[in-house]
Write a protein that holds these residues in place. Sequence first.
Motif, PDB file in Angstrom:
ATOM      1  N   LEU A   1     -43.273  22.856 -17.128  1.00 41.38           N
ATOM      2  CA  LEU A   1     -43.996  24.015 -16.276  1.00 41.38           C
ATOM      3  C   LEU A   1     -44.665  25.155 -16.930  1.00 41.38           C
ATOM      4  O   LEU A   1     -44.526  24.790 -18.437  1.00 41.38           O
TER       5      LEU A   1
ATOM      6  N   VAL B   1     -39.743  25.081  -8.269  1.00 41.50           N
ATOM      7  CA  VAL B   1     -40.973  25.106  -8.679  1.00 41.50           C
ATOM      8  C   VAL B   1     -42.034  24.654  -6.700  1.00 41.50           C
ATOM      9  O   VAL B   1     -42.481  24.617  -6.214  1.00 41.50           O
ATOM     10  N   ILE B   2     -42.642  25.693  -7.887  1.00 33.80           N
ATOM     11  CA  ILE B   2     -43.923  26.214  -7.003  1.00 33.80           C
ATOM     12  C   ILE B   2     -44.948  25.241  -7.160  1.00 33.80           C
ATOM     13  O   ILE B   2     -45.048  25.657  -8.240  1.00 33.80           O
ATOM     14  N   LYS B   3     -45.971  24.586  -6.576  1.00 29.42           N
ATOM     15  CA  LYS B   3     -46.464  23.763  -6.490  1.00 29.42           C
ATOM     16  C   LYS B   3     -48.371  24.175  -6.848  1.00 29.42           C
ATOM     17  O   LYS B   3     -48.885  25.127  -6.483  1.00 29.42           O
ATOM     18  N   SER B   4     -48.349  22.963  -8.325  1.00 31.59           N
ATOM     19  CA  SER B   4     -49.651  23.418  -8.566  1.00 31.59           C
ATOM     20  C   SER B   4     -51.151  23.468  -7.169  1.00 31.59           C
ATOM     21  O   SER B   4     -51.088  22.535  -6.876  1.00 31.59           O
TER      22      SER B   4
ATOM     23  N   LYS C   1     -40.869  23.263   1.620  1.00 32.63           N
ATOM     24  CA  LYS C   1     -40.833  21.897   0.491  1.00 32.63           C
ATOM     25  C   LYS C   1     -41.370  20.447   0.951  1.00 32.63           C
ATOM     26  O   LYS C   1     -41.541  20.084   1.955  1.00 32.63           O
TER      27      LYS C   1
ATOM     28  N   SER D   1     -42.516  15.502  -3.242  1.00 27.43           N
ATOM     29  CA  SER D   1     -42.160  16.103  -4.776  1.00 27.43           C
ATOM     30  C   SER D   1     -41.143  16.772  -4.952  1.00 27.43           C
ATOM     31  O   SER D   1     -40.335  17.755  -5.595  1.00 27.43           O
TER      32      SER D   1
ATOM     33  N   LYS E   1     -41.678  20.171  -4.766  1.00 29.54           N
ATOM     34  CA  LYS E   1     -41.879  21.039  -5.134  1.00 29.54           C
ATOM     35  C   LYS E   1     -42.141  22.231  -3.979  1.00 29.54           C
ATOM     36  O   LYS E   1     -42.511  21.538  -2.255  1.00 29.54           O
TER      37      LYS E   1
ATOM     38  N   ALA F   1     -49.387  29.610  -9.146  1.00 28.84           N
ATOM     39  CA  ALA F   1     -49.394  28.346  -9.306  1.00 28.84           C
ATOM     40  C   ALA F   1     -51.121  27.814  -9.696  1.00 28.84           C
ATOM     41  O   ALA F   1     -51.186  26.580  -8.584  1.00 28.84           O
TER      42      ALA F   1
ATOM     43  N   ASP G   1     -47.924  23.524 -11.768  1.00 28.93           N
ATOM     44  CA  ASP G   1     -46.101  24.120 -11.268  1.00 28.93           C
ATOM     45  C   ASP G   1     -45.941  25.552 -12.166  1.00 28.93           C
ATOM     46  O   ASP G   1     -46.103  25.089 -13.330  1.00 28.93           O
TER      47      ASP G   1
END
Length: 224
Positions: free
Chosen positions: A5, A34-37, A50, A144, A146, A171, A175
Amino acid sequence: MGRALRTATWDEPTAVSDVLKSEKEGHFCRGVGVIKSGAGVCDIGLVLGKILTGAATATAKAGGNTGTGTVGAVAVNQGAKTGVYKVRFTAATVFQVLDPDGNVIGGNGATGTAFADDLGFTIAAGGTAFIAGDGFDITVAAGSGKLVAYDPTANDGSQIADSVLLHKVDATSADVAGAVILANGPAEISPAGLKWGANVTTQAHRDAALAVLAKKLILARQSA
């Protein structure tokens, strides 16, 4: 081995205190998500959802079918569960769908007609007719886990409010780990300090999100 990350960086035009008004002693309401890419620049106070479900894949049931029809592309709709959905024919053109818990959903389906419930798909008849007991297994993958902006129009789980971001993160292309308000004890947030994703367009969308957060003991209150 997965990609590490990226370290989050931010400047904060908004203070945490503009969003989080009180919390359980010891910061037990806070955690790391975790903030998604691809989520872009996410501001402090953004209400997050989520990703709980992934794509769906369909295969003929174990042992194969007498009928030679096929299943078209499968859409995963709101309310879908992870696991295996069983499509079973009761007659040449009629089928039922059982969700992963064994519940019949959507009533009777028919070949050539779009089925729409947790899943959306159409079964095309082939040169050889289906018989009772033929069918398909449709597996919905787990998501995921995320986080992305809460999106009431989504169908991957992010249509359900999950948490609130406590720091601005970028992001856009990777991620990013970020601090969030979770559901580990009563926390009070200010509605005026919240930020919303682009698809949150009505007060009803916001009210639905706040109602879900309240069940997680993330309670909205107006600032004094």
